[in-house]
Design an enzyme around this catalytic site. Structure first.
Site, mmCIF file in Angstrom:
data_model
loop_
_atom_site.group_PDB
_atom_site.id
_atom_site.type_symbol
_atom_site.label_atom_id
_atom_site.label_comp_id
_atom_site.label_asym_id
_atom_site.label_seq_id
_atom_site.Cartn_x
_atom_site.Cartn_y
_atom_site.Cartn_z
ATOM 1 N N HIS A 7 0.831 -1.208 0.000
ATOM 2 C CA HIS A 7 0.000 0.000 0.000
ATOM 3 C C HIS A 7 0.868 1.261 0.000
ATOM 4 O O HIS A 7 0.418 2.330 0.449
ATOM 5 C CB HIS A 7 -0.953 0.022 1.203
ATOM 6 C CG HIS A 7 -1.796 -1.199 1.310
ATOM 7 N ND1 HIS A 7 -2.933 -1.406 0.564
ATOM 8 C CD2 HIS A 7 -1.647 -2.325 2.063
ATOM 9 C CE1 HIS A 7 -3.458 -2.575 0.863
ATOM 10 N NE2 HIS A 7 -2.690 -3.170 1.765
ATOM 11 N N SER B 107 17.005 16.024 -20.609
ATOM 12 C CA SER B 107 16.025 17.103 -20.652
ATOM 13 C C SER B 107 16.602 18.229 -21.497
ATOM 14 O O SER B 107 17.810 18.492 -21.456
ATOM 15 C CB SER B 107 15.727 17.607 -19.239
ATOM 16 O OG SER B 107 15.057 18.851 -19.285
#
Length: 484
Positions: free
Chosen positions: A194, A318
């Site tokens: 979780h 990038s």
């Protein structure tokens, strides 16, 4: 009264749109429409040998020629003699010699016939005279409907594409996972159920789970049957019996389909039912989905620093941030697996239905099989490359474990339960006591050992817990990883 000013256009007079420059036609230059035939061509090119339009036509030639030879060898028609070895070789050369010139010639014939399978029949017929077989031109496409040829051609093409291209690419990708599972089998890692810190495992064991799942799907795909039929316009052998009522046509059909390396489908309408295709595409799609889950997990591990990416010389991460090394291989794989599954799911749903004895929905659908598998092959290529650009950041994994001593609460309360069952006093409410100690709290090594020391455990149980650390609390994870 003065005239009202003319309404202003959306663009003011000072920012009028520049006239569109005269442009060359990229379509006329033959520029590919889709990325699989353009940007990504190198990764998926081998599929063109099996699932392109040209490959489909070559397979049609193959099926027509082999049917011609099969009928001659079995002498199913009155007056039909077996061919010589030279004639059989000459017929098969029609297939092996099929290249760019043949593609162009076939296109010219189809422009007149406006029927692709009929064009194949005429293409073969043109070559029979040179083989001394001009008198047997009526034997080409004998008693066949177009779907007799098409279903076998697609079955051969899909089988060869899966066996020769997709499966090797899938095995290569899974092989990189297997290598990591082995090398990282003993590297402790904090689990996150979780998304929250949980019982530690090893990195190799978590990768091995995917290896096991993916290899199970590969085993299913390797056992796939590829079905085919050749039984006439509505699957009744009506035309066959009209011409040769004494022949055992189902046996002729069975032996021919099996001669092509396919499984015979004995009962169909005009079309082969395509159930095997739906089965195959469901298995490939399931493999894709499992691999997609792996890519998401690896991407997430990269984001928290568990993996360092090895920079590629000269590559840009990038356009504005020089430090970036982006996980583009796994992102690209995710997207292409999704595209592949969208097509595979559509094919599986469409191909198993046909109105009455035949409709044409399968015809255009099947032309996209290569695209569906192509996106999967592209994803596999990216996973293989991406895995080779990862390095395990062991210090990050170690730091994460050391910051989460509370995960040992499971071990402590479980040992307390065992002690209580053995009759040791003071072991009441173990879960609640550990919950009070650990839930919502950070617990370091010293605090956990202090708690264990005050429990009153038997000496051997206390010694086991006192020696335990998050990094050593991995159970059989290493053995399980190596077992795969």
């Amino acid at each position: 009264m003065p005239d009202s000013p003319a309404p202003q256009s959306p663009q003011s007079a000072t920012t009028a749109a520049a006239p569109a420059p005269a442009r060359q036609s990229l379509a006329e230059a033959g520029i590919p429409l889709g990325p699989l035939d353009g940007r990504y061509r190198a990764a998926v090119a081998p599929l063109a040998d099996h699932l392109s339009e040209a490959a489909l036509n070559r397979n049609r030639l193959h099926v027509e020629v082999e049917w011609f030879i099969h009928l001659s060898r079995r002498q199913v028609l009155p007056g039909l003699a077996a061919l010589t070895a030279e004639q059989e070789n000459g017929l098969r050369a029609i297939v092996t010699d099929f290249g760019p010139e043949g593609v162009a010639e076939l296109a010219e014939i189809e422009a007149v016939t406006v029927h692709d399978v009929k064009a194949v029949e005429y293409y073969i017929g043109r070559r029979l005279e040179g083989l001394g077989l001009g008198h047997l031109k009526p034997l080409v496409h004998f008693a066949c409907t177009s779907e007799d040829i098409n279903n076998l051609s697609y079955a051969v093409g899909v089988r060869d594409a899966v066996v020769d291209v997709w499966l090797p690419a899938a095995r290569a990708a899974v092989g990189t996972l297997r290598e990591l599972a082995a090398s990282a089998a003993g590297i402790p890692m904090l689990s996150r159920t979780h998304g929250q810190p949980a019982t530690p495992t090893t990195l190799g064991k978590e990768i091995a789970v995917f290896v096991f799942r993916l290899e199970r799907q590969l085993a299913r795909i390797e056992r796939q049957e590829y079905l085919g039929k050749i039984n006439g316009a509505t699957g009744t052998y009506a035309a066959h019996l009209s011409a040769a009522p004494d022949a055992d046509w189902p046996e002729v059909s069975r032996t021919f389909v099996e001669h092509l390396g396919l499984t015979w489908n004995p009962l169909t309408t005009q079309i082969e039912s395509h159930d095997w295709q739906a089965e195959l595409y469901a298995d490939v799609a399931r493999f894709n989905r499992i691999l997609h889950g792996f890519c998401v997990d690896v991407w997430s591990y990269i984001s928290i620093g568990y993996f360092a990416q090895i920079p590629v010389a000269g590559a840009t991460g990038s356009s504005t941030m020089p430090h970036k090394v982006n996980p583009i291989r796994f992102e690209n794989a995710e997207a292409n697996l999704e595209l592949s599954n969208a097509l595979l799911d559509s094919l599986g749903a469409t191909l198993v239905e046909s109105r009455w004895q035949r409709d044409l929905t399968d015809s255009t659908s099947q032309r996209n099989i290569g695209v569906a598998l192509g996106h999967s092959v592209l994803a596999l290529s990216n996973v293989t490359k991406g895995m080779k650009q990862l390095k395990v950041a062991e210090p990050v994994l170690e730091g994460d474990l050391d910051a989460n001593w509370e995960v040992l609460g499971e071990a402590v309360q479980t040992v307390m339960r065992a002690q209580a069952i053995a009759g040791v006093e003071g072991m009441d409410d173990p879960y609640e006591r550990l919950k009070e100690l650990t839930r919502g709290h950070r617990v370091d090594g010293a605090r956990m050992r202090e708690f264990v020391a005050g429990l009153g455990l038997e000496p051997d149980a206390e010694a086991r817990l006192m020696a335990l650390t998050p990094a050593s609390y991995t159970g059989l994870a290493e053995e399980l990883a190596r077992g795969v």
